[in-house]
Motif scaffolding. Structure first.
Motif, PDB file in Angstrom:
ATOM      1  N   ALA A 309       0.810  -1.217   0.000  1.00 29.80           N
ATOM      2  CA  ALA A 309       0.000   0.000   0.000  1.00 29.80           C
ATOM      3  C   ALA A 309       0.847   1.271   0.000  1.00 29.80           C
ATOM      4  O   ALA A 309       0.491   2.272  -0.632  1.00 29.80           O
ATOM      5  N   ASN A 310       1.981   1.263   0.709  1.00 27.91           N
ATOM      6  CA  ASN A 310       2.834   2.453   0.728  1.00 27.91           C
ATOM      7  C   ASN A 310       3.905   2.431  -0.368  1.00 27.91           C
ATOM      8  O   ASN A 310       4.780   3.302  -0.404  1.00 27.91           O
ATOM      9  N   GLU A 311       3.844   1.427  -1.231  1.00 27.44           N
ATOM     10  CA  GLU A 311       4.660   1.343  -2.440  1.00 27.44           C
ATOM     11  C   GLU A 311       6.163   1.279  -2.175  1.00 27.44           C
ATOM     12  O   GLU A 311       6.969   1.621  -3.035  1.00 27.44           O
ATOM     13  N   ASP A 312       6.551   0.803  -0.991  1.00 21.16           N
ATOM     14  CA  ASP A 312       7.981   0.677  -0.709  1.00 21.16           C
ATOM     15  C   ASP A 312       8.458  -0.772  -0.742  1.00 21.16           C
ATOM     16  O   ASP A 312       9.633  -1.056  -0.499  1.00 21.16           O
ATOM     17  N   THR A 313       7.544  -1.722  -1.032  1.00 24.22           N
ATOM     18  CA  THR A 313       7.898  -3.141  -1.074  1.00 24.22           C
ATOM     19  C   THR A 313       7.199  -3.797  -2.256  1.00 24.22           C
ATOM     20  O   THR A 313       6.026  -3.495  -2.530  1.00 24.22           O
ATOM     21  N   ILE A 314       7.918  -4.656  -2.934  1.00 23.13           N
ATOM     22  CA  ILE A 314       7.338  -5.460  -4.016  1.00 23.13           C
ATOM     23  C   ILE A 314       7.433  -6.929  -3.619  1.00 23.13           C
ATOM     24  O   ILE A 314       8.507  -7.416  -3.257  1.00 23.13           O
ATOM     25  N   TYR A 315       6.311  -7.626  -3.651  1.00 24.53           N
ATOM     26  CA  TYR A 315       6.293  -9.081  -3.517  1.00 24.53           C
ATOM     27  C   TYR A 315       6.176  -9.671  -4.919  1.00 24.53           C
ATOM     28  O   TYR A 315       5.468  -9.124  -5.777  1.00 24.53           O
ATOM     29  N   PHE A 316       6.848 -10.785  -5.154  1.00 29.40           N
ATOM     30  CA  PHE A 316       6.798 -11.400  -6.476  1.00 29.40           C
ATOM     31  C   PHE A 316       7.079 -12.894  -6.351  1.00 29.40           C
ATOM     32  O   PHE A 316       7.443 -13.389  -5.272  1.00 29.40           O
ATOM     33  N   ALA A 317       6.889 -13.620  -7.445  1.00 33.79           N
ATOM     34  CA  ALA A 317       7.123 -15.062  -7.468  1.00 33.79           C
ATOM     35  C   ALA A 317       8.411 -15.350  -8.216  1.00 33.79           C
ATOM     36  O   ALA A 317       8.761 -14.661  -9.185  1.00 33.79           O
ATOM     37  N   SER A 318       9.138 -16.383  -7.755  1.00 31.95           N
ATOM     38  CA  SER A 318      10.396 -16.749  -8.393  1.00 31.95           C
ATOM     39  C   SER A 318      10.665 -18.233  -8.183  1.00 31.95           C
ATOM     40  O   SER A 318      10.330 -18.791  -7.129  1.00 31.95           O
ATOM     41  N   ASP A 319      11.268 -18.846  -9.199  1.00 34.20           N
ATOM     42  CA  ASP A 319      11.673 -20.254  -9.039  1.00 34.20           C
ATOM     43  C   ASP A 319      13.189 -20.385  -8.972  1.00 34.20           C
ATOM     44  O   ASP A 319      13.763 -21.417  -9.321  1.00 34.20           O
ATOM     45  N   ARG A 320      13.852 -19.337  -8.480  1.00 32.99           N
ATOM     46  CA  ARG A 320      15.303 -19.347  -8.351  1.00 32.99           C
ATOM     47  C   ARG A 320      15.773 -20.464  -7.413  1.00 32.99           C
ATOM     48  O   ARG A 320      15.021 -20.937  -6.549  1.00 32.99           O
ATOM     49  N   LEU A 321      17.015 -20.859  -7.598  1.00 32.02           N
ATOM     50  CA  LEU A 321      17.590 -21.873  -6.718  1.00 32.02           C
ATOM     51  C   LEU A 321      17.686 -21.340  -5.289  1.00 32.02           C
ATOM     52  O   LEU A 321      17.837 -20.143  -5.063  1.00 32.02           O
ATOM     53  N   GLY A 322      17.620 -22.263  -4.342  1.00 31.71           N
ATOM     54  CA  GLY A 322      17.764 -21.877  -2.944  1.00 31.71           C
ATOM     55  C   GLY A 322      16.460 -21.582  -2.243  1.00 31.71           C
ATOM     56  O   GLY A 322      16.464 -21.142  -1.088  1.00 31.71           O
ATOM     57  N   GLY A 323      15.333 -21.853  -2.907  1.00 34.74           N
ATOM     58  CA  GLY A 323      14.031 -21.630  -2.287  1.00 34.74           C
ATOM     59  C   GLY A 323      13.510 -22.873  -1.597  1.00 34.74           C
ATOM     60  O   GLY A 323      14.161 -23.920  -1.556  1.00 34.74           O
ATOM     61  N   PHE A 324      12.298 -22.761  -1.050  1.00 32.60           N
ATOM     62  CA  PHE A 324      11.687 -23.888  -0.342  1.00 32.60           C
ATOM     63  C   PHE A 324      11.128 -24.924  -1.304  1.00 32.60           C
ATOM     64  O   PHE A 324      11.103 -26.102  -0.993  1.00 32.60           O
ATOM     65  N   GLY A 325      10.613 -24.467  -2.463  1.00 32.87           N
ATOM     66  CA  GLY A 325       9.922 -25.387  -3.346  1.00 32.87           C
ATOM     67  C   GLY A 325      10.156 -25.080  -4.804  1.00 32.87           C
ATOM     68  O   GLY A 325      11.177 -24.495  -5.196  1.00 32.87           O
ATOM     69  N   LEU A 326       9.167 -25.450  -5.618  1.00 29.27           N
ATOM     70  CA  LEU A 326       9.290 -25.263  -7.059  1.00 29.27           C
ATOM     71  C   LEU A 326       9.290 -23.785  -7.424  1.00 29.27           C
ATOM     72  O   LEU A 326       9.984 -23.364  -8.337  1.00 29.27           O
ATOM     73  N   SER A 327       8.475 -22.995  -6.742  1.00 27.96           N
ATOM     74  CA  SER A 327       8.512 -21.533  -6.848  1.00 27.96           C
ATOM     75  C   SER A 327       8.044 -20.968  -5.517  1.00 27.96           C
ATOM     76  O   SER A 327       7.200 -21.555  -4.843  1.00 27.96           O
ATOM     77  N   ASP A 328       8.598 -19.824  -5.134  1.00 26.42           N
ATOM     78  CA  ASP A 328       8.335 -19.210  -3.830  1.00 26.42           C
ATOM     79  C   ASP A 328       7.918 -17.760  -4.005  1.00 26.42           C
ATOM     80  O   ASP A 328       8.122 -17.147  -5.064  1.00 26.42           O
ATOM     81  N   ILE A 329       7.377 -17.203  -2.922  1.00 33.09           N
ATOM     82  CA  ILE A 329       7.123 -15.768  -2.846  1.00 33.09           C
ATOM     83  C   ILE A 329       8.364 -15.098  -2.262  1.00 33.09           C
ATOM     84  O   ILE A 329       8.869 -15.506  -1.209  1.00 33.09           O
ATOM     85  N   TYR A 330       8.850 -14.075  -2.962  1.00 31.08           N
ATOM     86  CA  TYR A 330       9.986 -13.268  -2.509  1.00 31.08           C
ATOM     87  C   TYR A 330       9.539 -11.817  -2.373  1.00 31.08           C
ATOM     88  O   TYR A 330       8.436 -11.443  -2.818  1.00 31.08           O
ATOM     89  N   TYR A 331      10.398 -11.002  -1.789  1.00 27.30           N
ATOM     90  CA  TYR A 331      10.091  -9.575  -1.693  1.00 27.30           C
ATOM     91  C   TYR A 331      11.374  -8.759  -1.750  1.00 27.30           C
ATOM     92  O   TYR A 331      12.465  -9.230  -1.437  1.00 27.30           O
ATOM     93  N   THR A 332      11.228  -7.512  -2.176  1.00 27.54           N
ATOM     94  CA  THR A 332      12.304  -6.533  -2.146  1.00 27.54           C
ATOM     95  C   THR A 332      11.716  -5.219  -1.642  1.00 27.54           C
ATOM     96  O   THR A 332      10.522  -4.968  -1.819  1.00 27.54           O
ATOM     97  N   TYR A 333      12.534  -4.406  -1.009  1.00 26.48           N
ATOM     98  CA  TYR A 333      12.047  -3.139  -0.457  1.00 26.48           C
ATOM     99  C   TYR A 333      13.010  -2.017  -0.831  1.00 26.48           C
ATOM    100  O   TYR A 333      14.181  -2.254  -1.166  1.00 26.48           O
ATOM    101  N   LYS A 334      12.500  -0.805  -0.787  1.00 25.24           N
ATOM    102  CA  LYS A 334      13.322   0.350  -1.129  1.00 25.24           C
ATOM    103  C   LYS A 334      14.204   0.745   0.048  1.00 25.24           C
ATOM    104  O   LYS A 334      13.732   0.864   1.174  1.00 25.24           O
ATOM    105  N   THR A 335      15.475   0.951  -0.239  1.00 25.08           N
ATOM    106  CA  THR A 335      16.403   1.413   0.790  1.00 25.08           C
ATOM    107  C   THR A 335      16.260   2.922   0.974  1.00 25.08           C
ATOM    108  O   THR A 335      15.500   3.584   0.262  1.00 25.08           O
TER     109      THR A 335
END
Length: 659
Positions: A309-335
């Motif tokens: 809601a405050n537009e400082d964090t993005i949640y997204f899906a990724s199947d990168r290595l090192g996750g829990f499963g086949l694809s996971d929810i990740y997030y990034t935030y503004k510094t």
């Protein structure tokens, strides 16, 4: 038939009948054995794992050896703090390599009376195991049988509602699975809806432009505008957003000037699909398209962004290595510098060993919706879940129920800013790859404000044992649909509702008269409801069914009881009723015979009219004074013999779920 829906405000029904051979009458009561109390909301316990995004795998041989030695000596109180500290240091790989340690910690916590914390660990074992854990499943199911929801099947849910439509005072359901139509959907896959903050522009992904890179189906972004409540013909975003590469899964900033989206197989990408940002130019076109960079994107698939809601964090899906499963929810935030921080995994509560995709963050509240096939309670393949962020921790995801989740797959869930309508993509069970966009009014289970709990227990007033049945709750103010549930094996039930709202509660069963009362919900509330079972082997005799002398007119004080009988027949359309009128021995036998028949007929006609009951389901007989219960020595004997008997008749095969 409003009176069937306005029988009182108390949540106790003791059907007031007696077995005829007991020679006594009991009035219909609604004011005994009721216990109501307000509850403080129960806080969900979640364990934190501070090392989760710092180390891949945690292992300390010395600490593990100390734990094992104490285990062998059965010094479990000493084991508990050491094992808990060890598990708290877990990285992502520990959750599938060391699930026995999580299970063991749960057992020790349960033995120490920390059952809620233990269950959260059991859930993690079931979500993340990669081995045979049938014993864990069996044990957890036994713990949860009186906590989980037993939803009534969707087709049966609408069947129940259909019986009441002609007499209901509440809005009938508006229906689900409403396809958004040919102006938006195409013969190809259409998915990934997102709606702007003004609820006037819907953006989605489509494969209708079939010729893309290497001649394969091309994913492009489309949009449609809402005018006077109708969505216009969908249009392509066009260049430079759409290209020969695949674009999709977009979300807009509140001001509509920034677009985040995924682009795949682009030469400037880091992996298969990456997250990009575009800015609206002064002339209304889109430009300044930039990759979000290597801190956010990976060498794998990164897609489906959603803004907080405050537009400082993005949640997204990724199947990168090192996750829990086949694809996971990740997030990034503004510094503080305005840059996007390195992406982090959203953790073991949201993610599982299977796939989590298409996150959507509510535009007003700390609620995240996403699609998963690895959570514990699935109706089909992929289901939509919601989870609340409380004190910085994600709570256990909740399946948003069968009014959204069917036997197929549901993805890309989105809600308008007023939480009135939902938009999502789903496939039929027969064709899991044929996605269309659907929209319909937001059901209660999916509503972000449905956090006020009503719970109760249904008991037999004579034995104090739990009873079974179907419980339905109807929103009387907003027309929001709420799925019906079977009462749990221990007689309990619960719903998450919106506070400061009026509801109608219905409990239906062939074993007792339908319980129907109005609720004004203001905070978490618990009820104890007592009722009495119907004995089908004997007629029911109600005290208040007493006619004036030599008259057969229905009196006002009879109507509440007759309404209960009508409602029971309405809710159980395969059951029949026999009504028998009886008089005492005073007076002319011929007159008494006619009078008893007139009285039975009057009751039959009233119930048929008020309950909209088909002719033939109720039979009425007059016996005059030919079947006395007592020898008439005094007025009490004559009063016992002056009666109307109701005999409910079950069908040969009892109808499903009390119908």
């Amino acid at each position: 038939m409003n009176r069937l829906y306005l029988l009182g405000l108390l949540f106790i029904l003791v059907p007031a009948f007696c077995q005829a051979q007991e020679y006594k009458h009991i009035p219909l009561e609604t004011n005994s054995d009721l216990k109501v109390h307000k509850k403080a909301p129960k806080q969900e316990i979640q364990i934190t794992f501070p090392n989760l995004n710092q180390v891949s795998y945690y292992h300390d041989e010395k600490k593990l050896s100390a734990i094992q030695k104490l285990e062998k000596k059965r010094r479990y109180k000493e084991v508990l703090p050491l094992l808990e500290a060890y598990v708290n240091n877990f990285g992502i790989e520990n959750f599938y390599k060391d699930t026995p340690l999580i299970w063991r910690l749960g057992q020790l916590l349960e033995k120490q009376g920390q059952s809620e914390k233990a269950r959260s660990l059991y859930r993690m074992v079931l979500k993340h195991h990669r081995s045979d854990v049938r014993r864990v499943y069996s044990y957890y199911d036994s713990l949860e049988q009186n906590n989980k929801d037993y939803y009534v099947p969707l087709n049966y849910y609408y069947e129940m509602v259909e019986y009441r439509k002609s007499v209901s005072t509440f809005q009938p359901p508006k229906g689900v699975y409403l396809n958004m139509g040919n102006s938006i959907n195409s013969p190809f896959e259409d998915y990934g809806p997102t709606i702007n903050s003004e609820d006037e522009v819907l953006i989605f992904t489509s494969q209708r432009n079939t010729q893309g890179l290497n001649g394969r189906a091309n994913e492009d972004l489309f949009y449609t505008r809402q005018e006077n409540g109708y969505w216009e013909q969908a249009q392509s975003f066009g260049k430079p957003i759409n290209s020969i590469y695949n674009e999709g899964s977009a979300c807009l900033s509140r001001d509509g000037n920034t677009l985040y989206f995924a682009r795949c197989e682009s030469p400037d990408g880091y992996g298969n699909c990456d997250l990009y940002v575009a800015t609206k130019q002064a002339d209304g076109t889109w430009g300044n398209i930039q990759n979000l960079g290597a801190d956010v994107n990976s060498s794998a698939w990164d897609s489906q962004p959603t803004l907080t809601a405050n537009e400082d964090t993005i949640y997204f899906a990724s199947d990168r290595l090192g996750g829990f499963g086949l694809s996971d929810i990740y997030y990034t935030y503004k510094t503080k510098k305005g840059e996007w921080a390195p992406a982090e995994n959203a953790g073991p509560v949201l993610n599982t060993r299977e796939s989590e995709v298409s996150p959507f963050f509510h535009p007003l509240y700390q609620v995240l919706y996403f699609s998963s096939r690895g959570q514990l309670y699935n109706f089909g393949d992929f289901d939509i879940y919601k989870t609340y962020r409380v004190r910085g921790k994600w709570q256990e995801p909740r399946n948003i129920g069968p009014l959204v989740n069917g036997r197929g797959s549901e993805y890309y869930f989105s809600i308008d800013s007023k939480s009135k309508n939902l938009y999502y993509a789903r496939s039929e069970a027969s064709d899991l790859h044929n996605l269309d966009l659907f929209s319909f009014p937001l059901p209660m289970e999916a509503h972000p404000l449905a956090v006020t709990k009503i719970e109760g227990t249904l008991l037999d007033s004579l034995t104090n044992k739990p009873l079974s049945g179907i419980i339905s709750v109807i929103d009387l103010e907003n027309g929001i649909e709420i799925s019906s549930k079977y009462i749990r094996p221990d007689g309990t039930f619960e719903f998450d509702l919106i506070d400061n709202t009026k509801y109608m509660m219905l409990i239906q069963s062939p074993d007792f008269f339908t319980i129907e009362r109005e609720i004004s919900l203001k905070q978490d509330t618990a009820f104890q409801i007592m009722t009495t079972l119907i004995d089908y082997s004997v007629p029911l005799v109600f005290k208040n069914i007493e006619f004036d002398q030599n008259q057969s007119d229905i009196k006002e004080d009879m109507k509440p009881i007759l309404d209960e009988v009508a409602l029971f027949l309405l809710d159980h359309p395969t059951y029949r009723l026999e009504i028998s009128g009886h008089t005492d021995g005073a007076g002319d036998p011929e007159f008494n015979l006619t009078l008893s028949q007139d009285r039975a007929d009057a009751i039959r006609k009233y119930i048929e009219q008020e309950g909209n009951i088909a002719r033939g389901r109720i039979e009425s007989y007059g016996f005059g004074s030919s079947k006395p219960l007592r020898e008439e020595k005094n007025e009490d004997d004559r009063r016992i013999n002056r009666r109307v008997e109701f005999k409910l008749i079950k069908p040969e095969k009892v109808d499903r779920g009390g119908r």
